[in-house]
Design a protein around this motif. Structure first.
Motif, short mmCIF file in Angstrom:
data_model
loop_
_atom_site.label_atom_id
_atom_site.label_comp_id
_atom_site.label_asym_id
_atom_site.label_seq_id
_atom_site.Cartn_x
_atom_site.Cartn_y
_atom_site.Cartn_z
N LEU A 100 -17.13 -23.23 -18.03
CA LEU A 100 -16.81 -21.71 -17.96
C LEU A 100 -17.75 -21.10 -16.74
O LEU A 100 -17.12 -20.41 -15.87
N ASN A 101 -18.88 -21.49 -16.31
CA ASN A 101 -19.70 -21.03 -15.34
C ASN A 101 -18.89 -21.29 -14.07
O ASN A 101 -18.87 -20.55 -12.99
N LEU A 102 -18.43 -22.60 -13.80
CA LEU A 102 -17.78 -22.95 -12.50
C LEU A 102 -16.47 -22.08 -12.59
O LEU A 102 -16.43 -21.86 -11.52
N TYR A 103 -15.69 -21.81 -13.65
CA TYR A 103 -14.58 -21.19 -13.46
C TYR A 103 -14.91 -19.89 -12.80
O TYR A 103 -14.18 -19.26 -11.99
N LYS A 104 -15.92 -19.08 -13.59
CA LYS A 104 -16.25 -17.83 -12.84
C LYS A 104 -16.97 -17.93 -11.17
O LYS A 104 -16.61 -16.82 -10.51
N GLU A 105 -17.69 -19.23 -11.00
CA GLU A 105 -17.75 -19.08 -9.59
C GLU A 105 -16.79 -19.22 -8.77
O GLU A 105 -16.58 -18.46 -7.72
N ILE A 106 -15.79 -19.93 -9.19
CA ILE A 106 -14.58 -20.07 -8.19
C ILE A 106 -14.04 -18.64 -8.16
O ILE A 106 -13.30 -18.31 -7.15
N GLN A 107 -13.87 -17.84 -9.53
CA GLN A 107 -13.23 -16.59 -9.22
C GLN A 107 -13.75 -15.88 -8.37
O GLN A 107 -13.18 -15.15 -7.54
N ARG A 108 -15.21 -15.72 -8.48
CA ARG A 108 -16.14 -14.97 -7.51
C ARG A 108 -15.84 -15.49 -6.03
O ARG A 108 -15.67 -14.37 -5.02
N TYR A 109 -15.72 -16.66 -5.55
CA TYR A 109 -15.60 -17.19 -4.49
C TYR A 109 -14.31 -16.96 -3.86
O TYR A 109 -14.03 -16.55 -2.58
N LEU A 110 -13.04 -17.23 -4.32
CA LEU A 110 -11.78 -16.96 -4.01
C LEU A 110 -11.50 -15.47 -4.03
O LEU A 110 -10.65 -15.19 -3.13
N ASP A 111 -11.83 -14.64 -4.89
CA ASP A 111 -11.51 -13.34 -4.88
C ASP A 111 -10.07 -13.09 -5.24
O ASP A 111 -9.49 -12.16 -4.38
N SER A 112 -9.49 -14.03 -5.82
CA SER A 112 -7.90 -13.97 -5.93
C SER A 112 -7.60 -14.56 -7.27
O SER A 112 -8.27 -15.35 -7.84
N ASN A 113 -6.42 -14.30 -7.74
CA ASN A 113 -6.00 -14.98 -8.77
C ASN A 113 -5.68 -16.24 -8.49
O ASN A 113 -5.27 -16.67 -7.30
N PHE A 114 -5.70 -17.29 -9.42
CA PHE A 114 -5.46 -18.78 -9.05
C PHE A 114 -5.12 -19.23 -10.84
O PHE A 114 -5.52 -18.88 -11.77
N THR A 115 -4.61 -20.45 -10.53
CA THR A 115 -4.16 -21.22 -11.89
C THR A 115 -4.75 -22.64 -11.85
O THR A 115 -5.18 -23.16 -10.51
N PHE A 116 -5.18 -23.01 -12.73
CA PHE A 116 -6.11 -24.45 -12.90
C PHE A 116 -5.11 -25.50 -13.46
O PHE A 116 -4.54 -25.33 -14.37
N GLU A 117 -5.15 -26.70 -12.88
CA GLU A 117 -4.56 -27.73 -13.26
C GLU A 117 -5.30 -29.08 -13.08
O GLU A 117 -6.06 -29.43 -12.29
N LEU A 118 -5.08 -30.08 -14.23
CA LEU A 118 -5.67 -31.28 -14.14
C LEU A 118 -4.87 -32.02 -13.21
O LEU A 118 -3.82 -32.12 -13.14
#
Length: 499
Positions: free
Chosen positions: A43-61
């Motif tokens: 979850l922490n990494l997910y939030k860090e990615i949100q902060r860094y990209l400052d944009s909506n994204f989808t996650f895939e394995l």
């Protein structure tokens, strides 16, 4: 995972260090941003990615090999990295810059001015300017050594803390399209670079070792592939024989000499001399060192079973006039090459022997019948490259007793030896010159080969009116072009031997 073949894909949204550490990569395409990873993220990494990209994204394995493939392609040489001279001024000092790098700092970032990228660019740039043929990256327990091969001799350029070795090697593997996750098996890659208006191909080879992977970069100057046959520096008689042999519609022309003796350059110059719209010229090589316009080139691949013999059989079905085989290294390739020459093809190839006459013995030892050799061989050229003495610092001396004994020099005449100065980077030598010998198979020699005459008997006949490599070497010493020590090194002469 999203199709990486879609248009307008952008994959370097994260810095390299972030991608490597967290195993996440972002792909931007027409559908938006997709963040992929071979594992579930916190979850922490997910939030860090949100902060860094400052944009909506989808996650895939994704699968691990898919992730590594995208990572490699994402950080490969791009349009802002392939010109080495853009960020390196003429005053750039590689030693000072390398010494300023802190091995504990974050070396790999997404910025083009990251220290590790600038260090690699500086090393390759200096190698090109120094006319180096190879760059060696050699990791050891406490340090990594970088060496250049200049004029056939390796010279240490840098010695750095071993802590930077892994990131240095990873970056080289990435820009050359290699799998950075594979460290247990050797890999080969290639990358094209430019230094100002000079364009070079760099062949990359990795080898696992005790303290990490060793990497060798072979610098392939594209201009060398365009060399004219008249600019090879071969003696006039040998050049004339070579040209006349190339005009034959059939037969075999062989080149011999050790690795790094210039065989490939001489061979390619001959192909360029022949290349016109009237002939179909095909090659099978391992590997293709230079691409030649108007010539069909194919590369062997031992992993798939595509050998010289199979490649040669295949190109003979392509209606060739001229065939070049990179090397006759086994009986099967040699037999096919000889049969091809006897059925109306001109065949060019190389054999690893120390002299032109020894090539005949080598082919006999492979199992080729003497009558076939006699019928197919047209010309054999053996060559070496010796370093020229630096004209600014070479010193005049009387020959030593050893030199007199080995070369039969006149003890009253002076010879020159290497000293070292700023012009030659204190090596005493600057540039190289070819020494060569040539065998033209005439009727007498054809009969000698057919009758299984010995190597010594053939040499006595051939060099009765032609200069051997040994004789050419002595002439260069007498003319002050090179030194006795250089000839001894290149020709592997023992001190108790004599020419």
């Amino acid at each position: 995972m999203s199709d990486p073949g879609q248009e307008n894909i952008i994959t370097d949204l994260f810095p390299y260090d972030f991608v490597k550490e967290n195993e996440v990569i972002a792909v931007k395409n027409g559908k938006g941003i997709v963040v992929s990873s071979p594992k579930q993220i916190s979850l922490n990494l997910y939030k860090e990615i949100q902060r860094y990209l400052d944009s909506n994204f989808t996650f895939e394995l994704c699968k691990p090999d898919e992730f590594n493939e995208i990572l490699t392609s994402s950080f490969s040489v791009s349009e802002h990295q392939d010109n080495l001279s853009e960020e390196l001024s003429d005053e750039f000092d590689l030693q000072d810059f390398a010494g300023s790098i802190n091995a504990t700092e974050d070396l790999l970032s997404g910025n083009n001015d990251a220290p590790i990228i600038k260090l690699i660019n500086g090393v390759i740039s200096q190698a090109i300017k120094s006319r180096a043929s190879d760059i060696h990256f050699e990791p050891y327990e406490d340090f990594i050594i970088i060496r250049f091969r200049i004029d056939g001799i390796l010279k240490e350029i840098l010695r750095q803390d071993s802590k930077i070795a892994s990131v240095l090697i990873s970056r080289i593997k990435i820009i050359s399209g290699l799998d950075i996750s594979e460290r247990r098996l050797p890999q080969d890659g290639r990358v094209s670079l430019s230094l100002g208006d000079k364009s070079v191909d760099v062949r990359v080879s990795t080898l696992p070792s005790s303290y990490g992977e060793r990497i060798v970069l072979r610098i392939l100057d594209k201009q060398a592939a365009q060399i004219n046959i008249d600019d090879l520096g071969l003696p006039k008689k040998i050049l004339s024989n070579y040209k006349s042999s190339l005009k034959n519609p059939e037969g075999i022309i062989l080149f011999t000499g050790p690795t790094g003796s210039g065989k490939t350059t001489t061979l390619y110059a001959g192909l360029r001399y022949l290349s016109d719209s009237s002939q179909n010229i095909l090659t099978v090589e391992d590997p293709i060192e230079y691409t030649l316009n108007g010539i069909g080139q194919t590369q062997v691949n031992t992993k798939t079973g595509y050998t010289f013999a199979k490649g040669l059989r295949a190109i003979l079905r392509q209606d060739p006039d001229v065939v070049m085989v990179g090397e006759m290294r086994d009986i099967e390739t040699a037999q096919i090459g000889i049969q091809s020459s006897l059925t109306g093809h001109l065949v060019l190839s190389t054999v690893h022997t120390n002299s032109a006459v020894a090539a005949i013995t080598r082919l006999r030892d492979m199992g080729i019948e003497s009558f076939l050799l006699a019928s197919s061989l047209r010309t054999i050229i053996s060559q070496r490259l010796v370093r020229r003495l630096c004209s600014h610092c070479k010193s005049e001396n009387k020959p030593t007793k050893e030199s007199i004994d080995i070369f039969g020099l006149d003890k009253t005449k002076s010879v020159y030896s290497a000293e070292g100065c700023d012009h030659c980077n204190f090596t005493g030598y600057q540039g190289r010159i070819a020494i060569a010998e040539c065998i033209q198979v005439d009727k007498t020699l054809k009969d000698m080969i057919h009758n299984n005459d010995s190597e010594n008997e053939i040499a006595d006949y051939v060099f009765k009116d032609n200069q051997s490599i040994d004789q050419a070497s002595i002439d260069l010493i007498i003319d002050g072009v090179t030194s006795c020590e250089e000839i001894i090194r290149v020709n592997n002469i023992k001190e108790d031997a004599s020419l």
